[in-house]
Design a protein around this motif. Sequence first.
Motif, PDB file in Angstrom:
ATOM      1  N   HIS A   1       0.812  -1.215   0.000  1.00  0.00           N
ATOM      2  CA  HIS A   1       0.000   0.000   0.000  1.00  0.00           C
ATOM      3  C   HIS A   1       0.850   1.272   0.000  1.00  0.00           C
ATOM      4  CE1 HIS A   1      -2.966  -3.023   1.327  1.00  0.00           C
ATOM      5  NE2 HIS A   1      -3.841  -2.214   0.772  1.00  0.00           N
TER       6      HIS A   1
ATOM      7  N   ASP B   1     -13.771   8.677   8.989  1.00  0.00           N
ATOM      8  CA  ASP B   1     -13.019   7.452   8.783  1.00  0.00           C
ATOM      9  C   ASP B   1     -13.283   6.927   7.375  1.00  0.00           C
ATOM     10  OD1 ASP B   1     -11.693   5.076   8.846  1.00  0.00           O
ATOM     11  OD2 ASP B   1     -12.640   4.321  10.674  1.00  0.00           O
ATOM     12  N   ASP B   2     -12.350   7.207   6.455  1.00  0.00           N
ATOM     13  CA  ASP B   2     -12.524   6.826   5.045  1.00  0.00           C
ATOM     14  C   ASP B   2     -12.524   5.317   4.845  1.00  0.00           C
ATOM     15  OD1 ASP B   2     -12.549   9.513   4.441  1.00  0.00           O
ATOM     16  OD2 ASP B   2     -10.385   9.596   4.081  1.00  0.00           O
ATOM     17  N   GLU B   3     -11.944   4.570   5.786  1.00  0.00           N
ATOM     18  CA  GLU B   3     -11.830   3.126   5.626  1.00  0.00           C
ATOM     19  C   GLU B   3     -13.058   2.378   6.151  1.00  0.00           C
ATOM     20  OE1 GLU B   3      -8.214   1.922   7.447  1.00  0.00           O
ATOM     21  OE2 GLU B   3      -6.937   3.171   6.172  1.00  0.00           O
TER      22      GLU B   3
END
Length: 394
Positions: free
Chosen positions: A91, A339-341
Motif C-alpha cells: 500500500h 473514517d474513510d476506511e
Amino acid sequence: MKILAAMSGGVDSAVAAARAVEAGHDVVGVHLALSRMPGTLRTGSRGCCTIEDSMDARRVCDQLGIPFYVWDFSERFKEDVVDDFISEYEHGRTPNPCMRCNEKIKFAALLEKAVALGFDAVVTGHYAKVITNENGNRELHRAADWAKDQSYVLGVLTHEQLKHAWFPLADTPSKAEVRAEAERRGFSVAKKPDSYDICFIPEGDTREWLAEHIEMNIGDIKDTEGNVLGQHEGSQAFTVGQRKGLKIGHPAPDGKPRFVLEIRPKSNEVIVGSKELLAVEEIRGIRCTWAGEPVAQFAEFIQRPAELGAASADIDITSQVRAHADPVLSSAHLEWVSDDESNDENALRLEIVVRLKEGLRGVAPGQTLVMYQDTRVLGQATINRAYSLDRADV
C-alpha cells in the motif's frame, strides 16, 4: 516476584536476566522461536532469533541455574509482523517491523501467556525505564544511556502492558558496562555483536525480498510537475527519502540528486524531486496508543463524545520518527475526522496532528511517530501523512 526473562540470545537480555536472578526473583528464561526455517543461522550481526541465538540463550540460563524454554510464536509472528510488513509495502507505506514485533509478540502474545501462567512481570534487555508516578500509574521513560535508548521501539506499549514490564538495564550508563558485566559473569555472549537489519530478511536486501512476496509491475517515475522521467520495476520497493536505485539515466536540470518524495500505489507511480522538497512541517498520525495513561489534555478530549471536526488543545512535545533519530520540538493536538476506511459514513477516527517547530526530511507514511515530554514517552501513532504546508502536489 515470579519473572519471565525474554532471552534473545544477546548480551543485553543475558545481563537483564542475571540482574533479575541476583535481585532474588524466581526467574524462568524463554526464547521465542519466530521462524519455521530450522536451518536459519545468524550471519555475523545480521538477523536475530536464530538457532544460534537460542543456543546462546540456553547457555546463559544454564550458567544462571534457571529453567529455560523455547516458545514457538512463529505462526503469530508471520501473521502479525511479516504479513503486516508485506501489506504495508503493498500500500505504499514504510512500516517498522520491530515496532510491530514489540507490540504484537514480545508485549502482547508473550505477556499474555506469561500472565496466564502466573508470572508477575516480563524482563527484557531493552534500554528504557518504567517508573510509577505519584498517582500510582506506570510511565515509560528514556534510558540513562541516550545513545542506546530504545524507548522509541517500546512506544507501542500500553498502560496494562507497562504494569508487567521490567527493564533492568534502564539506569546502566553505557553498553560497554553491560558487556563488561557479561564478561565478569563468564557469559560467552559478552562480545557477541549487536543484531541489525530486519530479522526475517537476514541478507539485508529488502527490495529483493519484497520482489519475492509482492507482485511488482513496471510504472512511471515522475517529477512534481507530472513529467515522466523514467520507469521503475515496482513502486512498492521504494520508500520516501530514497536516493539510490532510481535509474533515471539523466541528471536533474540543476545537476542535484533526486529523491523519492511520494509513492502512489494506485497509479503505480513514484514521484521524485530535490532534497529540499523532502522537508516536512506537519504530520498526521492514526491508530494512536498511549504509553501509560494519556496526558490530562488528551485524556479529557478522548473521553468526550466524538464530534466531526472537534479538536483538543495543543500541547508541546518532542517527536521522533525513527529509532535512532534526534527528537524535534513540536506541538500536537487530537482531531476527530471522517473514517474513510469504514463502511459507515458517520464513522469517525482519532488522528493526532503534529506541527514541527524544527525541520524533518523524508518522513514516510507507515513509519511510527513516538511522542515525548522530556524523557517520558506519551504514546505513538502510525504516520498517515507527512507534508509541507506549502506544497499542493504531495
